[in-house]
Design a protein around this motif. Structure first.
Motif, PDB file in Angstrom:
ATOM      1  N   LEU A 190      61.624  47.111  16.019  1.00 10.41           N
ATOM      2  CA  LEU A 190      61.595  46.643  17.809  1.00 10.41           C
ATOM      3  C   LEU A 190      60.339  46.559  17.939  1.00 10.41           C
ATOM      4  O   LEU A 190      59.705  46.560  19.044  1.00 10.41           O
ATOM      5  CB  LEU A 190      62.430  47.537  18.191  1.00 10.41           C
ATOM      6  CG  LEU A 190      64.552  48.166  18.015  1.00 10.41           C
ATOM      7  CD1 LEU A 190      64.970  48.996  19.035  1.00 10.41           C
ATOM      8  CD2 LEU A 190      64.720  46.310  18.485  1.00 10.41           C
ATOM      9  N   THR A 191      58.942  48.605  17.429  1.00 11.80           N
ATOM     10  CA  THR A 191      57.919  48.351  18.030  1.00 11.80           C
ATOM     11  C   THR A 191      57.184  46.877  17.469  1.00 11.80           C
ATOM     12  O   THR A 191      56.163  46.417  18.153  1.00 11.80           O
ATOM     13  CB  THR A 191      57.914  48.996  17.382  1.00 11.80           C
ATOM     14  OG1 THR A 191      58.563  50.525  18.229  1.00 11.80           O
ATOM     15  CG2 THR A 191      56.760  49.771  18.478  1.00 11.80           C
ATOM     16  N   PHE A 192      57.406  46.451  15.621  1.00 13.77           N
ATOM     17  CA  PHE A 192      56.278  46.201  15.745  1.00 13.77           C
ATOM     18  C   PHE A 192      56.311  44.708  14.871  1.00 13.77           C
ATOM     19  O   PHE A 192      55.638  43.641  15.578  1.00 13.77           O
ATOM     20  CB  PHE A 192      55.411  46.387  13.550  1.00 13.77           C
ATOM     21  CG  PHE A 192      55.238  48.284  14.678  1.00 13.77           C
ATOM     22  CD1 PHE A 192      53.542  48.147  15.200  1.00 13.77           C
ATOM     23  CD2 PHE A 192      55.404  49.300  14.686  1.00 13.77           C
ATOM     24  CE1 PHE A 192      52.605  49.026  15.747  1.00 13.77           C
ATOM     25  CE2 PHE A 192      54.928  50.391  14.843  1.00 13.77           C
ATOM     26  CZ  PHE A 192      53.549  50.573  15.520  1.00 13.77           C
ATOM     27  N   TRP A 193      57.371  44.143  15.401  1.00 15.76           N
ATOM     28  CA  TRP A 193      58.190  42.770  14.110  1.00 15.76           C
ATOM     29  C   TRP A 193      58.457  41.853  15.649  1.00 15.76           C
ATOM     30  O   TRP A 193      58.952  42.900  16.889  1.00 15.76           O
ATOM     31  CB  TRP A 193      58.766  42.790  13.159  1.00 15.76           C
ATOM     32  CG  TRP A 193      58.275  42.663  11.926  1.00 15.76           C
ATOM     33  CD1 TRP A 193      58.173  41.292  11.049  1.00 15.76           C
ATOM     34  CD2 TRP A 193      58.208  43.583  11.403  1.00 15.76           C
ATOM     35  NE1 TRP A 193      58.441  42.048  10.061  1.00 15.76           N
ATOM     36  CE2 TRP A 193      57.416  43.111  10.115  1.00 15.76           C
ATOM     37  CE3 TRP A 193      57.761  45.075  11.371  1.00 15.76           C
ATOM     38  CZ2 TRP A 193      56.969  43.829   9.024  1.00 15.76           C
ATOM     39  CZ3 TRP A 193      57.690  45.705   9.978  1.00 15.76           C
ATOM     40  CH2 TRP A 193      57.570  45.099   8.925  1.00 15.76           C
ATOM     41  N   GLY A 194      58.869  40.369  15.400  1.00 16.06           N
ATOM     42  CA  GLY A 194      59.503  40.046  16.254  1.00 16.06           C
ATOM     43  C   GLY A 194      58.510  39.430  17.232  1.00 16.06           C
ATOM     44  O   GLY A 194      57.598  39.083  17.141  1.00 16.06           O
ATOM     45  N   ALA A 195      59.134  38.587  18.934  1.00 12.42           N
ATOM     46  CA  ALA A 195      58.161  38.081  19.360  1.00 12.42           C
ATOM     47  C   ALA A 195      57.730  39.078  20.189  1.00 12.42           C
ATOM     48  O   ALA A 195      57.901  40.137  20.439  1.00 12.42           O
ATOM     49  CB  ALA A 195      59.194  36.993  20.617  1.00 12.42           C
ATOM     50  N   THR A 196      56.296  38.490  21.065  1.00 13.64           N
ATOM     51  CA  THR A 196      55.355  39.761  21.313  1.00 13.64           C
ATOM     52  C   THR A 196      56.228  39.332  23.347  1.00 13.64           C
ATOM     53  O   THR A 196      56.397  38.772  24.091  1.00 13.64           O
ATOM     54  CB  THR A 196      54.042  39.291  22.001  1.00 13.64           C
ATOM     55  OG1 THR A 196      53.626  39.088  20.697  1.00 13.64           O
ATOM     56  CG2 THR A 196      53.075  40.225  23.066  1.00 13.64           C
TER      57      THR A 196
END
Length: 629
Positions: free
Chosen positions: A440-446
């Motif tokens: 949740l903190t580092f992956w996925g969309a900004t």
């Protein structure tokens, strides 16, 4: 080198005094030099004295230095004596070394805070109080340090007191830990009544001859000391203060969770281990509380979205593992996990603080994402800390410390399958919520753009802590990995050997099961929060799952229970009682005093003639009274 022992606590105490008295008039650069420099000096002295202790071990197994006699009352004359043995050396190394890195990080993190000097003064006092606690040779001096860390936690959790919720969190921590502290104070009175001394070495030497195993006084004393440890270390039923303690700045959270405060309970039980060994019932209670706490806190961490609250529940859970080990009599395993936990938890909190600062104080993980390329140093150090938290097999130090506890939960004399199963499930839950946190903190969309990049004073402590997080575990390998047991061999000078069941075998099989729990948690979190996040949304639409989710998110309802059973009745009675008859007496005295003051104030007219006439009339009255008498 023992004559230099006093310098270890003296440096942060001097920093506190200097910053308290003159900090507001100092330039920020000097505040930073004194605040971080004094703790760093303490760390240097600790390393020098520690090397001397290891190179030339004292014949008695300890160094002691008496500074002065505190007080003399009849036969009671406690001294300010510092006591260094293998156990206290481990703790002062963690306190000063990690404390110095946190202070260095704080120089940049708190640079724009208007109360810069107050922050470092309180942090220095915090380090001094914890050092005093672990270096004390008697329970009275230990209790002074114990109360000192409680005071400092109050001052630093509520550091940003302008916001009412921060003040509430500070009061909550202070009041809840006072409950345990009161029980501990009673325990100290009981010990003094029984032994006629508060010297810790004398108590530990006399206890086996004064009490037989299972003696009622040993049980009562151990329970009272345990209550103090549960309060400070945020274990059931006193765990509710720690998640709210995240109101303080991130360096404060790192110091509380890694090097001070919550580890005090672990130290107390380990230091007084002889008394706990004399009460098998209390030892079982310690193990049971640790197991229940690590289980409950793990599920609560799984439902949080505030990054620091996830780490707070994680600390409660990991301290639960330490309490489980203490209850099993796996003393060195508990202290080993304490040391390893200190490295990776300080790393995680400081990295989390860097993320929060970079996102302009955003704490919500659902509003983060896409940071692994934008904050590469923070990302990789956070991943290293997370790998150790989940005990990633072979390559993380957390594997070597937590694996010992899991093994002893099964194979030690006091172990049993239920305790092992809870610890095993806790390992799976830890891997699950930690991987979720990283995704949740580092992956996925900004979702939130980076506002500022961390400077070198932020990243250097992270890199150093990451190095020790990787390497520190290799000083103590599992029984079936070889004969490298430097840590336990060192601590066995102070703590007894853990007794294993004669039928204990198959350690490698249990290590494989632990590895499966870890990889199972990682894979499950990867599917649910990265690959197929729609599954989580679908689960939340189920009414039963949503109810359970809310229950875990609310900390299993402990806060609500305490508000209903304790807080609201006390407030209700206080409101009824606030205008009682006794208050009327004091209010009447106040009103009479105010009335007399107002009458006398009329005589202050400012006219010299009235003052002279008053003196003349007064003199005539006095002379007249004397003539009549």
């Amino acid at each position: 080198m023992e004559h230099l022992l006093w310098l270890i606590p003296a440096c942060p105490l001097a920093g506190f005094l200097i910053l308290t008295l003159t900090g507001k008039s100092m330039p920020p650069a000097w505040v930073a030099i004194i605040g971080a420099g004094m703790v760093s000096l303490s760390a240097i002295f600790t390393i020098i004295i520690g090397i001397d202790f290891l190179t030339f071990p004292p014949a008695s197994g300890h160094h002691s230095q008496t500074l002065w006699t505190w007080m003399e009352v009849a036969d009671f004359h406690p001294k300010i004596t510092l006591y260094l043995d293998a156990l206290s050396l481990v703790f002062i190394f963690v306190i000063t070394f990690i404390g110095a890195l946190i202070h260095l990080y704080s120089v940049a993190f708190m640079a724009f805070d208007k109360d810069y000097s107050r922050f470092f003064a309180c942090m220095n006092l915090f380090v001094f109080s914890m050092l005093l606690l672990v270096l004390a040779d008697n329970l009275l001096l230990l209790y002074l340090g114990w109360e000192g860390v409680g005071l400092c936690s109050y001052l630093l959790i509520g550091f940003w007191y302008e916001h009412s919720e921060n003040g509430y969190a500070a009061r909550k921590a202070f009041i809840i830990t006072r409950i345990g502290d009161t029980a501990m104070a009673i325990g100290i009175f009981v010990i003094f009544y029984q032994f006629g001394t508060l010297l810790i070495p004398d108590i530990l030497a006399k206890a086996p001859s004064l009490w037989h195993p299972g003696a009622s006084m040993a049980t009562i004393t151990a329970l009272l000391l345990l209550a103090g440890g549960l309060g400070k270390s945020a274990q059931l039923p006193f765990q509710t203060w720690l998640p709210d303690a995240m109101a303080g700045p991130s360096p404060v959270s790192a110091l509380i969770h890694a090097a001070t405060m919550v580890t005090a309970g672990v130290y107390l039980i380990a230091r007084m281990h002889v008394i706990f060994e004399l009460s098998p019932t209390v030892q079982l209670i310690v193990a049971g509380i640790g197991a229940a706490t690590l289980f409950i806190a793990g599920f609560s961490a799984l439902t949080q979205y505030d990054l620091k609250r996830v780490l707070a529940y994680s600390t409660i859970s990991q301290i639960g593992y330490m309490f489980l080990a203490l209850g099993l009599g796996a003393w060195t395993a508990a202290i080993f996990h304490f040391m390893i936990h200190a490295f990776f938890k300080a790393l995680l909190f400081l990295a989390a603080g860097a993320v929060i600062d970079a996102l302009n104080h955003e704490h919500n993980m659902s509003k983060m994402g896409g940071l692994k390329n934008k904050l590469p140093v923070v990302f990789w150090t956070f991943v290293i800390g997370s790998a150790s938290l989940i005990a990633l097999p072979l390559i993380s130090s957390g594997f070597y410390s937590k694996d010992q506890i899991l093994w002893f939960a099964w194979a030690s004399k006091n172990g049993n399958p239920l305790l092992w199963l809870i610890a095993f499930l806790g390992a799976f839950i830890t891997a699950l919520y930690t991987t979720r946190m990283v995704i949740l903190t580092f992956w996925g969309a900004t979702k939130t753009e980076v506002q500022r990049l961390p400077g070198k004073l932020i990243t250097i402590p992270l890199i150093i802590l990451a190095f020790f997080t990787i390497c520190a575990g290799f000083i103590e390998l599992p029984h079936n990995f070889g004969s490298l047991t430097l840590f336990s061999d060192f601590l066995h000078q102070v703590l007894p050997e853990t007794v294993l069941k004669s039928t204990a075998n198959g350690e490698f099989s249990f290590q494989l099961l632990a590895a499966l729990a870890t990889f199972g948690g990682i894979y499950t979190a990867y599917i649910l929060w990265h690959k197929q996040p729609e599954r989580i949304e679908k689960l939340k639409r189920n009414e039963a799952v949503l109810l359970l989710y809310s229950f875990w998110h609310a900390g299993w309802g402990f806060d609500q229970l305490y508000k209903t059973v304790i807080v609201r009745p006390v407030v209700f009675l206080a409101n009824i009682n606030k205008n009682d008859v006794v208050d009327k007496i004091y209010q009447g005295i106040t009103l009479v005093s105010i009335g007399l003051y107002r009458c006398l104030s009329f005589t202050q007219s400012g006219s010299l003639r009235w003052y002279i006439m008053g003196l003349v009339v007064g003199a005539i009255i006095i002379l007249g009274i004397q003539i009549i008498l």
